[in-house]
Design a protein around this motif. Structure first.
Motif, PDB file in Angstrom:
ATOM      1  N   LEU A 131      -6.847   7.788  -8.821  1.00  0.00           N
ATOM      2  CA  LEU A 131      -7.819   7.073  -8.216  1.00  0.00           C
ATOM      3  C   LEU A 131      -8.650   6.728  -9.360  1.00  0.00           C
ATOM      4  O   LEU A 131      -8.871   7.252 -10.350  1.00  0.00           O
ATOM      5  N   GLN A 132      -9.587   5.768  -8.854  1.00  0.00           N
ATOM      6  CA  GLN A 132     -10.742   5.547  -9.334  1.00  0.00           C
ATOM      7  C   GLN A 132     -12.039   6.121  -8.687  1.00  0.00           C
ATOM      8  O   GLN A 132     -11.954   6.513  -7.466  1.00  0.00           O
TER       9      GLN A 132
ATOM     10  N   THR B 207       1.219   6.846  -6.711  1.00  0.00           N
ATOM     11  CA  THR B 207      -0.028   7.691  -6.761  1.00  0.00           C
ATOM     12  C   THR B 207       0.262   8.910  -6.691  1.00  0.00           C
ATOM     13  O   THR B 207      -0.135  10.006  -7.439  1.00  0.00           O
TER      14      THR B 207
ATOM     15  N   THR C 165       0.779  -1.199  -0.046  1.00  0.00           N
ATOM     16  CA  THR C 165       0.048  -0.113  -0.053  1.00  0.00           C
ATOM     17  C   THR C 165       0.931   1.204   0.009  1.00  0.00           C
ATOM     18  O   THR C 165       0.707   2.322  -0.541  1.00  0.00           O
TER      19      THR C 165
ATOM     20  N   ASN D 148     -15.199   6.135  -6.292  1.00  0.00           N
ATOM     21  CA  ASN D 148     -15.378   5.283  -4.959  1.00  0.00           C
ATOM     22  C   ASN D 148     -16.601   5.636  -4.308  1.00  0.00           C
ATOM     23  O   ASN D 148     -16.755   5.111  -3.184  1.00  0.00           O
TER      24      ASN D 148
ATOM     25  N   CYS E 198     -12.613  -2.346  -4.707  1.00  0.00           N
ATOM     26  CA  CYS E 198     -11.901  -1.144  -5.199  1.00  0.00           C
ATOM     27  C   CYS E 198     -11.795   0.020  -4.159  1.00  0.00           C
ATOM     28  O   CYS E 198     -10.580   0.667  -3.682  1.00  0.00           O
TER      29      CYS E 198
ATOM     30  N   GLN F 234      -8.131   1.464  -1.723  1.00  0.00           N
ATOM     31  CA  GLN F 234      -7.482   2.859  -1.771  1.00  0.00           C
ATOM     32  C   GLN F 234      -6.890   3.101  -0.598  1.00  0.00           C
ATOM     33  O   GLN F 234      -7.470   2.600   0.501  1.00  0.00           O
ATOM     34  N   ASP F 235      -5.844   3.795  -0.349  1.00  0.00           N
ATOM     35  CA  ASP F 235      -5.032   4.166   0.690  1.00  0.00           C
ATOM     36  C   ASP F 235      -5.491   5.432   1.276  1.00  0.00           C
ATOM     37  O   ASP F 235      -5.121   6.572   0.501  1.00  0.00           O
ATOM     38  N   TRP F 236      -6.148   5.569   2.211  1.00  0.00           N
ATOM     39  CA  TRP F 236      -6.677   6.678   2.912  1.00  0.00           C
ATOM     40  C   TRP F 236      -5.785   6.990   4.283  1.00  0.00           C
ATOM     41  O   TRP F 236      -6.532   7.614   5.342  1.00  0.00           O
TER      42      TRP F 236
ATOM     43  N   THR G  86     -12.255  13.517  -1.164  1.00  0.00           N
ATOM     44  CA  THR G  86     -12.021  12.250  -0.880  1.00  0.00           C
ATOM     45  C   THR G  86     -12.882  11.304  -1.753  1.00  0.00           C
ATOM     46  O   THR G  86     -12.672  10.010  -1.684  1.00  0.00           O
TER      47      THR G  86
ATOM     48  N   THR H 224       0.864   3.923  -2.923  1.00  0.00           N
ATOM     49  CA  THR H 224       0.710   5.281  -2.606  1.00  0.00           C
ATOM     50  C   THR H 224       1.818   6.233  -3.198  1.00  0.00           C
ATOM     51  O   THR H 224       1.531   7.552  -3.678  1.00  0.00           O
TER      52      THR H 224
END
Length: 1161
Positions: free
Chosen positions: A1098-1099, A596, A589, A1101, A1137, A1141-1143, A1082, A593
């Protein structure tokens, strides 16, 4: 034939015949001392020393060696090239040879000096081999008729051959020239192109010697001597060659010494042109130096500006005229310069008037190459250190495992012993109740039951003896050893043919059974109604054993021990595998990131390759259309490394050129091995003009694999909240999580916090008293401990300001926190700390900014820079405005919120230093793979199964209908900011769509709390199976809602950042949000934000909506619920998906580090 030529003094030779035979001269293949056949070479690098070779050859050799190729071969079996060497004649031999020649008559001519060669002798050139030439072959040239024969009987040739690789011409040798071996200016003859030599210049002496040899051997031609003889002659030749070279070296050094002495030079070296990987000799004239009266002279030096391989030695007095002292020195292949001084071995130095002596080394590395070489060496050294460290850690881990396993085995053994003793005690009680049979109730066959290990017995039961007398069917439900393994024997009884109401069942006796336990029933398990359990005592039958009791229980203890070991190791392996997978997922991850993060700038700048590695060349692409340089005719790149601190300094400005098939411009950059960051800005002209420097932050791209790592910063947070020990809202979460993320990037982070009397100290490790100091009229005690791995200093003023049982809510909060801010800066000063960054948060620690700038930066904390973060502008605007004025950089918790508040009068004057950086969540706290509150651990790989199990557990816990329905979760504080009117509408709308809804939260305002209590009562009565409102805060329940809900609703009126939607995505729940603040930054709508998401790498979400009315909520919520009903597979893919994603704080930490560095710049 091919004849080796030993090195010797120049000798005269006569002309053997007026007829001439022509020869070619070529290198000789000889045997070296180690037996290897090769072409020898002469040592190069000196002036040509003229030495003479004597060549003897029989005139009939061409007939014995037919010319079939350019290199004729011998008729016999002797290896080619092994011809006899002519001995160097002595004075006695010369006399004998002269007498012999006089007797031989007209067939010979007397020997003459080489200087008597006729004037018409052709000029001859002789070339040494590429390396060293120790032997020369004479090969007759083929005549026009091709027979290659010669009528000359003997040939003697005197040749002068150079000892250097450089070919040079030799003019005719005149008769008047004297031949002196000591004269280094003699002429030398070298064959370069196999030019012709006439046989009239060859003496008949060779033939005479050959005839004498033949006579001595009885007519046997021993021209080819033994290998040992050849080796001996080779060694003699090498010795003579070295002597010649040494003579030449001494003569050259003598001339250099004389020349430098006349010029008054203090030193010279030989050879004059110094090259890498070479031995040289340094000469120093003591009489010209400060050491002229010193008895000893020593040299001390190193290479390459004193950076490489130091050396030191004592000089020796040389044989040269003048006061010359010398020492040998090897020049390593990495050298480009030799640096040195002379001294007497104590305290008197000759250092060239404080400039040091230096000698340039030619033909090797330059300064840049050497720097890279050093970096490569350092990189190899670091790799070795890392390998050694990894090996040490592996060994230490192995030792820890061995010790832990040893301790665990002892614990297992002790537990097995304890359980065996406990079981033995219980079995003794049970065996007292057991019997072999009970008259008219039950008995066992065979009788007596004394067969050890009997696999099968027949148990008889008298139905009429108990409660089952009227049962149609009889079943035995049994076990053994006081039901040790539970119900393990189940069988239906059969009516026997014996007298009475006897029924029987065949029962397999377990191997380790001491007692059989059973009851009788009218049906199988789960179906029986009536039981006969011996008046609640159960039935027990003793199993006869022939084994001794002590041995049985020793075996039982060992069986328990092995069982415990297997179970423990299985648990440990599962834990280890889970930990490894967690670590792998976190690393993947983090890497994703970073990519990204780099791709998020691609519309402006990116590199090819994307991952920049030290020592490589990268192409940098820039699109000025999206910057202040849009439309400029030229764009210039200004670049450096390591936050503009690299040793090479800024690189020269580079004009960028258009990239192929792109709107970007490009330039190439060579990344040094000691780079950890590329830094760059762009300008419209070579000399400057308008700059694009990313709003003062500059552009930076990390470099991987460099020798040098980024030096750590020292960052101190001064805050009144910290999770989990002093948490009220999101501020505490941010302080803890940001600190951990930055610390994980190898920076030093500390937190200063008030020591409230209401602290949750269970989360503080190693809390201890640190020091105390006086300030503000009171003593302040300082405590130190670790919270979540972060160093925390707790300030406890003895005036009782923080002994009030709460964090906020006192009438003097402003005074309390103002005192704390001043005390925190005083602590840093008195503790001798020098942080790079002091980070303060919200109104409660805002005073740090101006107290530092007005006072403490003048007292010794001048190194620090102030960063101030606004978490919520709703509180303390005046204090926030003052902190904005005095801070070096300021942030808020999302880019959109920073734009939303940019018009605020406390913010507007400071927009040039105001930045929006998203918050993150802690992936260790919110981790569905390691969440103890969930029924099933899951990752994105099994998100559907994991969420289904969580939904079922949530439905069961809250008493909702267990059905496959869309579930909407709401986790929030019930305030007007959170959009409570939209929450109410969404609840009813979800129920209208036949969904389930769960709300968890409470209201600080009692009126709002009561309003929701009434709503909860209404819903629980009308929709009891599909709605549940839990009006409190329950940590375990929040985890279950995040995992079990399909959607998480966040309809905030304003939201600076928001963590709820980020946590929801971590658990695979799809967010439905209002477009404001951090929610907009976000959550990317699946229908409308595809391009916006791709700009951030990103995609899409989730689902979002504008406005603050029911229509907006319906628009987003209806699309979400319809997708669940109509496109279930697509919806599951969306869950996967969002979960990937990395939040976390991985990305925000990078942004904060950029901000910290910009503040320090």
């Amino acid at each position: 034939m091919e004849v080796p030529l030993p090195l010797q003094r120049s000798l005269g030779c006569g002309i053997a015949s007026s007829q001439r035979t022509h020869f070619r001269i070529k290198p000789f293949l000889g045997i070296l001392p180690n037996g290897t056949t090769k072409s020898s070479g002469w040592r190069t690098g000196h002036m040509a020393a003229k030495v003479t070779y004597l060549i003897n050859a029989s005139a009939d050799f061409s007939r014995r060696r037919p010319r079939k190729s350019s290199t004729p071969s011998s008729k016999d079996s002797t290896p080619r090239g092994f011809g006899p060497r002519t001995q160097v004649p002595t004075s006695t031999q010369k006399k004998d040879r002269k007498n012999s020649e006089e007797k031989e008559g007209p067939g010979t001519s007397s020997q003459k000096e080489i200087g008597s060669l006729s004037a018409d002798t052709p000029d001859v050139k002789i070339r040494s081999d590429e390396e060293e030439t120790t032997n020369i072959n004479l090969v007759p040239e083929v005549d026009e008729d091709g027979n290659g024969e010669s009528n000359d009987e003997h040939v003697v040739v005197g040749l002068e051959v150079p000892s250097t690789r450089e070919a040079f011409s030799v003019s005719k040798v005149s008769h008047e020239e004297s031949v002196q071996i000591s004269d280094v200016n003699k002429r030398v003859i070298e064959s370069k192109d196999a030019e012709r030599i006439s046989t009239s210049e060859v003496s008949s002496n060779a033939g005479r010697l050959q005839n004498e040899k033949l006579a001595a051997t009885g007519g046997v031609d021993d021209s080819y001597t033994s290998i040992s003889e050849l080796r001996r002659k080779e060694e003699e030749f090498l010795k003579l060659k070295l002597e010649s070279e040494e003579s030449l070296r001494k003569e050259t050094i003598k001339k250099l010494a004389d020349s430098n002495f006349r010029k008054g030079n203090k030193l010279f070296c030989y050879p004059e042109l110094v090259k890498p990987d070479q031995h040289i000799e340094i000469f120093f004239n003591r009489s010209f130096s400060t050491l002229k009266n010193e008895p000893d002279v020593m040299i001390m030096g190193a290479f390459n500006d004193w950076k490489w391989k130091s050396f030191g030695m004592k000089l020796s007095k040389s044989h040269l005229k003048g006061d010359w002292w010398s020492c040998p020195l090897y020049v390593p292949k990495e050298a480009y310069k030799i640096d040195f001084v002379f001294y007497n071995g104590q305290d008197v130095y000759e250092n060239n008037d404080e400039q040091d002596f230096c000698i340039a080394v030619e033909g090797g590395m330059d300064v840049f190459d050497f720097e890279n070489f050093l970096l490569e060496e350092k990189m190899r050294e670091q790799e070795d250190l890392l390998r050694q460290k990894a090996e040490r850690e592996r060994q230490e881990e192995e030792q820890r495992y061995i010790e832990a396993e040893k301790a665990a085995i002892e614990a297992d053994r002790a537990q097995a012993k304890e359980e065996a003793a406990k079981t033995r005690g219980m079995m003794q009680v049970v065996m007292k109740k057991a019997s072999i049979s009970v008259d008219d109730v039950w008995y066992i066959e065979p009788k007596p039951w004394d067969v050890e290990g009997s696999a099968m017995i027949r148990l008889y039961y008298n139905r009429s003896s108990g409660l089952l007398s009227h049962a149609k069917d009889l079943w035995i439900h049994g076990g053994y050893n006081n039901w040790k393994d539970g119900l393990s024997i189940v069988s239906k009884l059969i009516k026997s043919g014996k007298n009475g109401d006897w029924w029987f069942a065949d029962v397999v006796v377990p191997d380790r059974a001491l007692v059989l336990d059973w009851v009788l029933a009218d049906g199988p398990p789960q179906q029986a109604v009536v039981y006969d359990n011996n008046n609640m005592q159960d039935f027990h039958a003793i199993v006869p054993k022939s084994i001794a009791e002590e041995l049985y229980w020793a075996e039982e203890e060992q069986i328990l021990f092995r069982k415990l070991q297997t179970e423990r190791r299985s648990r440990e392996e599962a834990i280890r595998a889970k930990a490894e997978k967690t670590a792998r997922l976190k690393a993947e991850t983090k890497e994703k990131t970073l990519r990204t993060y780099l791709l998020s700038q691609k519309h402006i700048v990116y590199t090819d390759p994307l991952d920049v590695r030290a020592g490589s060349t990268v192409n940098l692409f820039y699109n000025p259309a999206n910057t202040v340089l849009n439309g400029k005719s030229e764009v210039w790149l200004r670049c450096s490394f390591n936050r503009w601190t690299h040793r090479m300094g800024p690189l020269p400005p580079q004009k960028m050129i258009p990239a192929e098939n792109s709107s970007h411009l490009k330039a190439s950059v060579k990344v040094p091995l000691d780079a950890y960051m590329i830094d760059f800005v762009f300008s419209e002209r070579e000399d400057g003009g308008i700059f694009d420097n990313k709003n003062g932050m500059d552009y930076h791209i990390p470099v991987l694999g460099g020798v040098v790592k980024e030096p750590p910063m020292h960052i101190v947070h001064i805050s009144v909240e910290m999770a989990p020990i002093a948490k009220v809202g999101g501020l505490g979460d941010v302080v803890t999580s940001l600190s951990r993320a930055v610390q994980d990037m190898n920076h030093n982070v500390e937190i200063i916090l008030p020591k409230y009397d209401c602290l949750n100290l269970s989360h503080v490790k190693d809390l201890q008293f640190h020091k105390s100091y006086s300030w503000g009229g009171t003593e302040i005690k300082v405590w130190f401990g670790k919270v979540e791995g972060i160093s925390v200093y707790f300030l406890e003023p003895q005036n009782g300001l923080f002994w009030v049982g709460c964090i906020y809510g006192r009438g003097n909060d402003g005074d309390r926190f103002g005192f704390f801010c001043n005390a925190a800066l005083e602590f840093l000063l008195q503790n001798g700390s020098h942080p790079d960054i002091i980070h303060c948060h919200d109104w409660s620690s805002a005073p740090v900014a101006w107290l530092f700038k007005e006072q403490y930066m003048h007292y010794g904390l001048s190194k620090a820079r102030i960063v101030f973060t606004i978490h919520n502008l709703e509180f303390g605007a005046e204090l926030i405005g003052k902190a904005m004025t005095f801070s070096d950089k300021a942030t808020t918790v999302s880019p959109t919120y920073s734009r939303e508040v940019s018009g605020n009068p406390v913010i507007a004057p400071h927009l040039y230093k105001f930045h929006g950086i998203l918050n993150g969540i802690d992936p260790d706290i919110w981790d569905p793979y390691n969440d103890k509150f969930l029924p099933v651990s899951y990752t994105s790989e099994n998100v559907v199964e994991g969420k289904r199990a969580a939904k079922e557990a949530l439905q069961e816990r809250l008493g909702l209908k267990k059905a496959d329905l869309p579930m909407v979760g709401i986790i929030t504080r019930l305030t007007h900011q959170k959009g409570i009117h939209l929450i109410k509408h969404a609840i009813w709308r979800t129920l209208e769509r036949n969904g389930q809804v769960v709300l968890l939260g409470s209201a600080p305002d009692p009126r709002i709390q009561n309003d929701f209590v009434n709503l909860a009562n209404q819903l629980h009565s009308t929709h009891t199976d599909r709605a549940r409102l839990c009006l409190t805060y329950d940590e375990p329940l929040s985890h279950l809602i995040y995992a079990g809900a399909d959607f998480i609703l966040v309809p905030s009126i304003f939201e600076p950042c928001g963590l709820t939607q980020l946590t929801a995505m971590r658990y695979g729940s799809v967010p439905v949000v209002r477009k404001t603040g951090g929610l907009y930054d976000t959550v990317y709508d699946v229908d409308h934000d595809v391009d916006r998401a791709q700009e951030q790498g990103l995609q899409p979400n989730g689902f979002n909506f504008d406005g603050a009315d029911a229509g907006g909520v319906d628009y987003a919520l209806n699309r979400a619920i319809s997708a669940w009903y109509d496109k279930r597979e697509w919806f599951y893919a969306l869950c996967k998906c969002v979960m990937e994603q990395d939040w976390s704080w991985n990305r925000p930490a990078l942004d904060y580090l950029e901000l910290y560095n910009a503040a320090r710049k």
